[in-house]
Design an enzyme around this catalytic site. Sequence first.
Site, PDB file in Angstrom:
ATOM      1  N   MET A  93       0.845  -1.197   0.000  1.00  0.00           N
ATOM      2  CA  MET A  93       0.000   0.000   0.000  1.00  0.00           C
ATOM      3  C   MET A  93       0.881   1.247   0.000  1.00  0.00           C
ATOM      4  SD  MET A  93      -2.843  -0.965   2.884  1.00  0.00           S
ATOM      5  CE  MET A  93      -2.189  -2.456   3.636  1.00  0.00           C
ATOM      6  N   CYS A 117       4.126   7.833   9.306  1.00  0.00           N
ATOM      7  CA  CYS A 117       4.645   7.510   7.972  1.00  0.00           C
ATOM      8  C   CYS A 117       4.953   8.745   7.145  1.00  0.00           C
ATOM      9  CB  CYS A 117       3.683   6.586   7.229  1.00  0.00           C
ATOM     10  SG  CYS A 117       2.138   7.348   6.743  1.00  0.00           S
ATOM     11  N   CYS A 169      -5.700   5.539  10.518  1.00  0.00           N
ATOM     12  CA  CYS A 169      -5.205   4.861   9.313  1.00  0.00           C
ATOM     13  C   CYS A 169      -5.660   3.406   9.287  1.00  0.00           C
ATOM     14  CB  CYS A 169      -3.684   4.945   9.250  1.00  0.00           C
ATOM     15  SG  CYS A 169      -2.984   4.085   7.826  1.00  0.00           S
TER      16      CYS A 169
END
Length: 377
Positions: free
Chosen positions: A38, A200, A103
């Site tokens: 992803m 991230c 997320c």
Amino acid sequence: MADNSHTRVVVGMSGGVDSSVTALLLKRQGYDVVGVFMKNWDDTDENGVCTATEDYKDVAKVASKIGIPYYSVNFEKEYWDRVFKYFIAEYKKGRTPNPDVICNKEIKFKAFIEYANQLGADYVATGHYADVKRDENGRMHLMRAKDQHKDQTYFLSQLDYKQLDKVMFPLAGYTKPEIRKIAEEAGLATADKKDSVGICFIGEDGHFREFLSQYIPAQPGNMETLDGKVVGQHMGLMYYTIGQRRGLGLGGNKESNEPWFVIGKDMKKNVLYVGQGYENSHLYATHLEASDIHWVDDVVSRYGRDFHCTAKFRYRQTDVGVTVHLSDDDQMVTVEFDDPARAITPGQAVVFYDGEECLGSAIIDRAYSHDRQLQYV
């Protein structure tokens, strides 16, 4: 051994050791395994190398080694719309959000499951340290992993039993050293890759202030004690979190050599409140209020609207005893602590447990010391 060859499991592979071993274990169990990388954020490191590109190369190496097909899917738009906008909005309010919780709910266990279904998935799997258990009625429950130090149910606490119905967590019964050993013995390229830390989209170099200032203009202002004495200048309220000690630039004074901590924020006045001493009474709350409540399953039918359980207010914190009071409209939860709790932070998740089971979570709005609301936002 059961014949799993007709059961397709789509594995979310990040290029790290945990998801690599997840795919390997499922392959060894005979499942029809497909790897998916992803791409949630377009990022480059300080050398101008796109970290996602490097991670995808590692996914390719591992997938080739264990003999599974692999794909890449781009969720940058979904991530921006569902996670990053939320992250920025929370910081604008002076809160400290946890994007990993959102997320998982919106990307890794929603957008990813939808994509995996297009690949004919019977199940999806990730490298999270957590477990699931099906009860006699066929409903899924979220359980802690064997490795309590690595357990990630805190970050999975906004999933529901329907999302968990198609999920496998193959690492549930393993410790991190065992996972590294399996990867090493199998000759996986990611065996020695260090764990990713941080958010991230900020990366591991931690240039947090620099990053945030690109999206929210910083407004410096006064650092004050609660009695109004100016003791320094802050760089912008969004850069500080309740209980923070480092980065304040304040030394001891003639009254006390004890370190300074952030004890509050006033968004209207643009003031950062600070106080001395780890045990500063203004850091301790007796209860909190939270909203955006998500239960893994229907807790009211199991426990009623008022019940005792344990909770965490931050990842890797030891559970504390709490009494939960759920409002009649299910929009608000009041959480009373058995003992006063330190540095309760608006925007963070309060996650509820009954023994080994994770019941769900809510997002903290306010903290109180008895009848006094703490000046946290």
